[in-house]
Scaffold this motif. Structure first.
Motif, PDB file in Angstrom:
ATOM      1  N   UNK A 144      41.597  30.564  55.459  1.00 18.05           N
ATOM      2  CA  UNK A 144      41.748  30.728  54.010  1.00 18.05           C
ATOM      3  C   UNK A 144      40.516  30.158  53.297  1.00 18.05           C
ATOM      4  N   UNK A 145      39.899  30.998  52.453  1.00 15.38           N
ATOM      5  CA  UNK A 145      38.696  30.589  51.735  1.00 15.38           C
ATOM      6  C   UNK A 145      38.896  30.712  50.229  1.00 15.38           C
ATOM      7  N   UNK A 146      38.174  29.900  49.505  1.00 13.97           N
ATOM      8  CA  UNK A 146      38.230  29.951  48.042  1.00 13.97           C
ATOM      9  C   UNK A 146      37.601  31.253  47.566  1.00 13.97           C
ATOM     10  N   UNK A 147      38.284  31.957  46.689  1.00 15.43           N
ATOM     11  CA  UNK A 147      37.778  33.215  46.133  1.00 15.43           C
ATOM     12  C   UNK A 147      36.422  32.976  45.464  1.00 15.43           C
ATOM     13  N   UNK A 148      35.461  33.826  45.797  1.00 17.50           N
ATOM     14  CA  UNK A 148      34.102  33.659  45.249  1.00 17.50           C
ATOM     15  C   UNK A 148      34.055  33.910  43.744  1.00 17.50           C
ATOM     16  N   UNK A 149      35.119  34.523  43.190  1.00 12.94           N
ATOM     17  CA  UNK A 149      35.185  34.755  41.741  1.00 12.94           C
ATOM     18  C   UNK A 149      35.749  33.558  40.990  1.00 12.94           C
ATOM     19  N   UNK A 150      36.055  32.496  41.712  1.00 13.81           N
ATOM     20  CA  UNK A 150      36.576  31.291  41.062  1.00 13.81           C
ATOM     21  C   UNK A 150      35.550  30.733  40.078  1.00 13.81           C
ATOM     22  N   UNK A 151      36.007  30.343  38.908  1.00  8.29           N
ATOM     23  CA  UNK A 151      35.112  29.795  37.892  1.00  8.29           C
ATOM     24  C   UNK A 151      34.666  28.386  38.268  1.00  8.29           C
TER      25      UNK A 151
ATOM     26  N   UNK B  37      43.110  33.099  40.142  1.00 12.43           N
ATOM     27  CA  UNK B  37      41.903  33.898  39.905  1.00 12.43           C
ATOM     28  C   UNK B  37      42.241  35.386  39.892  1.00 12.43           C
ATOM     29  N   UNK B  38      43.073  35.830  40.852  1.00 17.70           N
ATOM     30  CA  UNK B  38      43.453  37.247  40.933  1.00 17.70           C
ATOM     31  C   UNK B  38      44.231  37.670  39.692  1.00 17.70           C
ATOM     32  N   UNK B  39      45.146  36.810  39.235  1.00 21.86           N
ATOM     33  CA  UNK B  39      45.927  37.118  38.024  1.00 21.86           C
ATOM     34  C   UNK B  39      45.019  37.235  36.810  1.00 21.86           C
ATOM     35  N   UNK B  40      44.039  36.336  36.720  1.00 16.33           N
ATOM     36  CA  UNK B  40      43.105  36.372  35.591  1.00 16.33           C
ATOM     37  C   UNK B  40      42.274  37.658  35.615  1.00 16.33           C
ATOM     38  N   UNK B  41      41.768  38.028  36.787  1.00 19.80           N
ATOM     39  CA  UNK B  41      40.957  39.238  36.905  1.00 19.80           C
ATOM     40  C   UNK B  41      41.783  40.481  36.582  1.00 19.80           C
ATOM     41  N   UNK B  42      43.032  40.476  37.005  1.00 19.78           N
ATOM     42  CA  UNK B  42      43.915  41.613  36.724  1.00 19.78           C
ATOM     43  C   UNK B  42      44.173  41.733  35.223  1.00 19.78           C
ATOM     44  N   UNK B  43      44.354  40.597  34.558  1.00 23.49           N
ATOM     45  CA  UNK B  43      44.589  40.596  33.112  1.00 23.49           C
ATOM     46  C   UNK B  43      43.362  41.113  32.363  1.00 23.49           C
ATOM     47  N   UNK B  44      42.193  40.695  32.816  1.00 24.14           N
ATOM     48  CA  UNK B  44      40.941  41.163  32.198  1.00 24.14           C
ATOM     49  C   UNK B  44      40.795  42.673  32.378  1.00 24.14           C
ATOM     50  N   UNK B  45      41.140  43.159  33.570  1.00 26.31           N
ATOM     51  CA  UNK B  45      41.048  44.593  33.858  1.00 26.31           C
ATOM     52  C   UNK B  45      42.003  45.383  32.974  1.00 26.31           C
ATOM     53  N   UNK B  46      43.237  44.886  32.829  1.00 21.43           N
ATOM     54  CA  UNK B  46      44.213  45.572  31.973  1.00 21.43           C
ATOM     55  C   UNK B  46      43.741  45.627  30.528  1.00 21.43           C
ATOM     56  N   UNK B  47      43.187  44.522  30.052  1.00 19.46           N
ATOM     57  CA  UNK B  47      42.687  44.469  28.678  1.00 19.46           C
ATOM     58  C   UNK B  47      41.559  45.469  28.475  1.00 19.46           C
TER      59      UNK B  47
END
Length: 246
Positions: free
Chosen positions: A1-8, A224-234
């Motif tokens: 398990x690795x930290x998502x590279x899109x993590x702020x 991170x995935x939830x945040x990216x999904x929300x940005x995509x929906x917006x």
């Protein structure tokens, strides 16, 4: 398990803080490699938090400039009010003060920060000259207004100096983005790999910490995935609204 590279950067700092707390709870002094990883993680996390804080520090330079601009205008308006009266001895004295102000002009408030400071300082030197004490006394509150301007000018210069020093400090140190990558790499490529290996070799000492690390990373990646999904929906909603308008 690795930290998502899109993590702020803030996500990474939060992970680092959580792991520091866990390291302090799960101390294994005889494991020097484990201890070295902790030292590196502690150092990078602290540097990352400092970098984030420096980037987010509010500098009040603009607010300080607005205050000194108001003080400059107050001086000009007070002198002009005394000059625009019936001729008398006090008006003549006020006109001598106005002559000095005219050399600088109220438009100094529109100059760049550096030029405005230079002009205000020069103007204050001329206006507060001892030989003009009688002229200043002929204008109600002028000495107080000049003292206000001197104070607000000093406040601005201090704020400006802090801004410059912070800018220099940021240039000398790594950016928060670079430090966050260093922290991710340390956790993904060293700590996580080591703990998973040692959890199998010595489960009584390492398994619990390894499991907690996995949980921390999973929770972060979900966030991170939830945040990216929300940005995509917006973004999709905005695009759909634009198409409808066309």
């Amino acid at each position: 398990m690795k930290i998502n590279s899109n993590s702020s950067t803030k996500h990474c700092a939060e992970i680092g803080n959580k792991l520091i707390s866990l390291f302090q709870k799960y101390t294994i002094k005889e494991d020097h490699y484990y201890t070295d990883i902790f030292k590196k993680l502690l150092l990078i996390t602290n540097e990352l938090i400092d970098s984030i804080n420096r980037g987010g520090v509010h500098n009040d330079r603009k607010e300080k400039d607005a205050i000194r601009d108001a003080d400059v205008r107050a001086v000009f308006y007070e002198v002009m009010a005394r000059c625009n009266r019936r001729p008398d001895e006090n008006q003549k004295k006020a006109l001598r003060i106005k002559k000095i102000l005219d050399r600088f002009g109220i438009e100094i408030t529109e100059y760049t920060y550096i030029n405005e400071s230079a002009n205000i300082n020069a103007m204050l030197v001329d206006l507060t000259a001892p030989e003009l004490a009688e002229e200043r006394a002929s204008i109600p509150d002028l000495d107080k207004l000049l003292a206000n301007l001197q104070s607000s000018q000093s406040d601005f210069e201090l704020s400006n100096l802090e801004f410059i020093e912070n800018t220099v400090d940021r240039k000398k140190t790594k950016s928060a983005t670079a430090l966050a990558k260093d922290l991710r790499d340390l956790i993904n490529n060293e700590l996580s790999v080591y703990l998973q290996s040692m959890a199998k070799a010595k489960p009584s000492q390492y398994k619990e910490f390894a499991g907690l690390l996995t949980t921390i990373i999973e929770d972060n990646n979900k966030s991170v995935a939830d945040h990216l999904a929300a940005v995509k929906r917006k973004k999709e909603q905005i695009q759909a609204q634009t198409i409808q308008k066309e």
